[in-house]
Write a protein that holds these residues in place. Sequence first.
Motif, PDB file in Angstrom:
ATOM      1  N   SER A  96       1.047  -1.369   0.353  1.00  0.00           N
ATOM      2  CA  SER A  96       0.089   0.125  -0.397  1.00  0.00           C
ATOM      3  C   SER A  96       0.981   1.244   0.495  1.00  0.00           C
ATOM      4  O   SER A  96       1.844   0.671   0.520  1.00  0.00           O
ATOM      5  N   SER A  97      -0.194   2.438  -0.324  1.00  0.00           N
ATOM      6  CA  SER A  97       1.498   4.000  -0.868  1.00  0.00           C
ATOM      7  C   SER A  97       1.353   3.928   1.333  1.00  0.00           C
ATOM      8  O   SER A  97       3.034   4.534   0.876  1.00  0.00           O
ATOM      9  N   TYR A  98       0.492   3.358   2.005  1.00  0.00           N
ATOM     10  CA  TYR A  98       1.421   3.735   3.579  1.00  0.00           C
ATOM     11  C   TYR A  98       2.624   3.154   3.983  1.00  0.00           C
ATOM     12  O   TYR A  98       3.958   3.475   4.514  1.00  0.00           O
ATOM     13  N   MET A  99       2.067   1.834   3.298  1.00  0.00           N
ATOM     14  CA  MET A  99       3.882   1.394   3.853  1.00  0.00           C
ATOM     15  C   MET A  99       4.437   1.581   3.090  1.00  0.00           C
ATOM     16  O   MET A  99       5.953   1.264   3.280  1.00  0.00           O
ATOM     17  N   THR A 100       4.415   1.081   2.051  1.00  0.00           N
ATOM     18  CA  THR A 100       5.248   1.647   0.834  1.00  0.00           C
ATOM     19  C   THR A 100       6.052   3.259   1.700  1.00  0.00           C
ATOM     20  O   THR A 100       7.074   2.798   0.892  1.00  0.00           O
ATOM     21  N   SER A 101       5.820   3.750   1.868  1.00  0.00           N
ATOM     22  CA  SER A 101       6.722   5.490   2.580  1.00  0.00           C
ATOM     23  C   SER A 101       7.087   4.559   3.700  1.00  0.00           C
ATOM     24  O   SER A 101       8.076   5.011   3.879  1.00  0.00           O
ATOM     25  N   PHE A 102       6.685   3.924   4.155  1.00  0.00           N
ATOM     26  CA  PHE A 102       7.025   3.572   6.133  1.00  0.00           C
ATOM     27  C   PHE A 102       8.260   2.711   5.735  1.00  0.00           C
ATOM     28  O   PHE A 102       9.539   3.807   6.526  1.00  0.00           O
ATOM     29  N   TYR A 139       9.788  -6.321   2.345  1.00  0.00           N
ATOM     30  CA  TYR A 139       9.053  -5.601   1.088  1.00  0.00           C
ATOM     31  C   TYR A 139       8.920  -5.122   0.032  1.00  0.00           C
ATOM     32  O   TYR A 139       8.203  -5.409  -0.951  1.00  0.00           O
ATOM     33  N   LEU A 140      10.283  -4.241   0.174  1.00  0.00           N
ATOM     34  CA  LEU A 140      10.673  -3.810  -0.716  1.00  0.00           C
ATOM     35  C   LEU A 140      10.838  -4.541  -2.260  1.00  0.00           C
ATOM     36  O   LEU A 140      11.512  -4.191  -3.751  1.00  0.00           O
ATOM     37  N   GLY A 141      10.742  -5.911  -2.243  1.00  0.00           N
ATOM     38  CA  GLY A 141      11.183  -6.665  -3.373  1.00  0.00           C
ATOM     39  C   GLY A 141      12.677  -6.698  -4.022  1.00  0.00           C
ATOM     40  O   GLY A 141      12.886  -7.462  -4.727  1.00  0.00           O
ATOM     41  N   VAL A 142      14.090  -6.521  -3.096  1.00  0.00           N
ATOM     42  CA  VAL A 142      15.237  -6.259  -2.791  1.00  0.00           C
ATOM     43  C   VAL A 142      15.936  -7.477  -1.776  1.00  0.00           C
ATOM     44  O   VAL A 142      17.040  -7.816  -2.753  1.00  0.00           O
ATOM     45  N   HIS A 177      11.202  -4.338  -7.782  1.00  0.00           N
ATOM     46  CA  HIS A 177      11.705  -3.460  -7.079  1.00  0.00           C
ATOM     47  C   HIS A 177      11.438  -2.453  -6.443  1.00  0.00           C
ATOM     48  O   HIS A 177      11.294  -1.441  -7.740  1.00  0.00           O
ATOM     49  N   LEU A 178      11.138  -1.542  -5.266  1.00  0.00           N
ATOM     50  CA  LEU A 178      10.206  -0.547  -4.764  1.00  0.00           C
ATOM     51  C   LEU A 178      11.701   0.350  -5.117  1.00  0.00           C
ATOM     52  O   LEU A 178      11.409   2.217  -4.713  1.00  0.00           O
ATOM     53  N   VAL A 179      12.885  -0.601  -4.785  1.00  0.00           N
ATOM     54  CA  VAL A 179      13.490   0.670  -4.215  1.00  0.00           C
ATOM     55  C   VAL A 179      15.152   0.142  -5.094  1.00  0.00           C
ATOM     56  O   VAL A 179      15.110  -0.983  -5.540  1.00  0.00           O
ATOM     57  N   SER A 180      16.114   1.156  -5.199  1.00  0.00           N
ATOM     58  CA  SER A 180      17.351   0.828  -6.105  1.00  0.00           C
ATOM     59  C   SER A 180      17.908  -0.542  -6.014  1.00  0.00           C
ATOM     60  O   SER A 180      18.228  -0.446  -4.674  1.00  0.00           O
ATOM     61  N   ALA A 181      19.016  -1.327  -5.717  1.00  0.00           N
ATOM     62  CA  ALA A 181      19.493  -2.056  -5.285  1.00  0.00           C
ATOM     63  C   ALA A 181      20.381  -2.946  -6.324  1.00  0.00           C
ATOM     64  O   ALA A 181      19.898  -4.014  -6.891  1.00  0.00           O
ATOM     65  N   SER A 182      21.964  -2.878  -5.992  1.00  0.00           N
ATOM     66  CA  SER A 182      22.275  -3.266  -7.373  1.00  0.00           C
ATOM     67  C   SER A 182      23.556  -4.774  -5.977  1.00  0.00           C
ATOM     68  O   SER A 182      22.993  -4.990  -5.203  1.00  0.00           O
ATOM     69  N   THR A 218      10.426   2.831   2.736  1.00  0.00           N
ATOM     70  CA  THR A 218      10.692   2.905   2.097  1.00  0.00           C
ATOM     71  C   THR A 218      11.738   3.908   2.896  1.00  0.00           C
ATOM     72  O   THR A 218      13.241   4.486   2.953  1.00  0.00           O
ATOM     73  N   TRP A 219      11.250   3.775   4.335  1.00  0.00           N
ATOM     74  CA  TRP A 219      11.716   5.834   4.807  1.00  0.00           C
ATOM     75  C   TRP A 219      12.950   4.531   6.058  1.00  0.00           C
ATOM     76  O   TRP A 219      14.109   5.069   6.066  1.00  0.00           O
ATOM     77  N   ILE A 220      12.715   3.907   6.533  1.00  0.00           N
ATOM     78  CA  ILE A 220      13.765   2.682   7.268  1.00  0.00           C
ATOM     79  C   ILE A 220      14.177   1.913   6.475  1.00  0.00           C
ATOM     80  O   ILE A 220      15.222   1.792   7.585  1.00  0.00           O
ATOM     81  N   THR A 221      14.512   1.258   5.571  1.00  0.00           N
ATOM     82  CA  THR A 221      15.387   1.187   4.951  1.00  0.00           C
ATOM     83  C   THR A 221      16.296   1.838   4.245  1.00  0.00           C
ATOM     84  O   THR A 221      17.684   1.361   4.930  1.00  0.00           O
ATOM     85  N   LYS A 222      16.392   2.904   4.742  1.00  0.00           N
ATOM     86  CA  LYS A 222      17.173   3.914   4.292  1.00  0.00           C
ATOM     87  C   LYS A 222      17.973   4.287   5.740  1.00  0.00           C
ATOM     88  O   LYS A 222      19.168   4.565   5.427  1.00  0.00           O
ATOM     89  N   PHE A 223      18.408   3.217   6.793  1.00  0.00           N
ATOM     90  CA  PHE A 223      18.862   3.491   8.099  1.00  0.00           C
ATOM     91  C   PHE A 223      20.084   2.221   7.549  1.00  0.00           C
ATOM     92  O   PHE A 223      20.719   2.078   8.278  1.00  0.00           O
ATOM     93  N   GLY A 224      19.515   1.218   6.658  1.00  0.00           N
ATOM     94  CA  GLY A 224      20.115   0.341   6.477  1.00  0.00           C
ATOM     95  C   GLY A 224      21.393   0.979   5.400  1.00  0.00           C
ATOM     96  O   GLY A 224      21.963  -0.185   5.087  1.00  0.00           O
TER      97      GLY A 224
END
Length: 217
Positions: free
Chosen positions: A51-57, A179-182, A121-126, A59-65
């Motif tokens: 959902s848009s809410y979960m995706t935003s949440f 969740y972000l599919g990576v 993938h909802l965020v980029s990952a290499s 996406t923000w959480i994953t930045k801390f990694g």
Amino acid sequence: MKNSTMRLYWHFASVICLTLFMILGYIVKFYESTVLRIDQPIMDWIVTIRSSYMTSFFTWITKFGNTLSVVFIVLAIVVLLWKSQRKVECYWLVLNTAIISGVGNYLIKFLYSRERPGIEHLVSASHYSFPSGHAMISILLWGTVFLMLLPYAKGSWKIKALQIFCVIFALLIGMSRNYLGVHYPSDILGGYLLGASWLCFSYPHFVKYRLLQVFNQ
């Protein structure tokens, strides 16, 4: 005797985590279709609950990694510890996050060369997928902080609350990658097991040198 027993327990836990990681890694490397029977249904289910809410949440959480975020967090903690003359803590934290997780995880991924999930993938990952770098860094960063706080946790609800935060945050970072599919769930588990193995192995040595530091002050 007490310190020797404590070291034995922690090293035993380290061996257990490493053994489980090696078993999982063997299956991922040579029998990936077997582990995909568990991974793929979970990933397919995740797509249905997005959902848009979960995706935003997440996406923000994953930045801390992410590397940049981890560098800033580690530097902030190191500055605080250094000002408090906690040099052993500084060295242990940098070793765990920069060398063991940063360099170690990057090189280990080549051994398994697992491709990332085929879903969107909802965020980029290499780089390769197994083991998850975000999961490994989260357990090594927040697990290190958790263990550093152990001597101060008794009778302090604030310290215990901070430790609970460390555990929850490390878990959320791992969940965000699914969740972000990576990453597959097994990638996350592999990152946690490998990070926990090193954490359990190094902790008794950290305690030893921290006691020496306190004694010499």
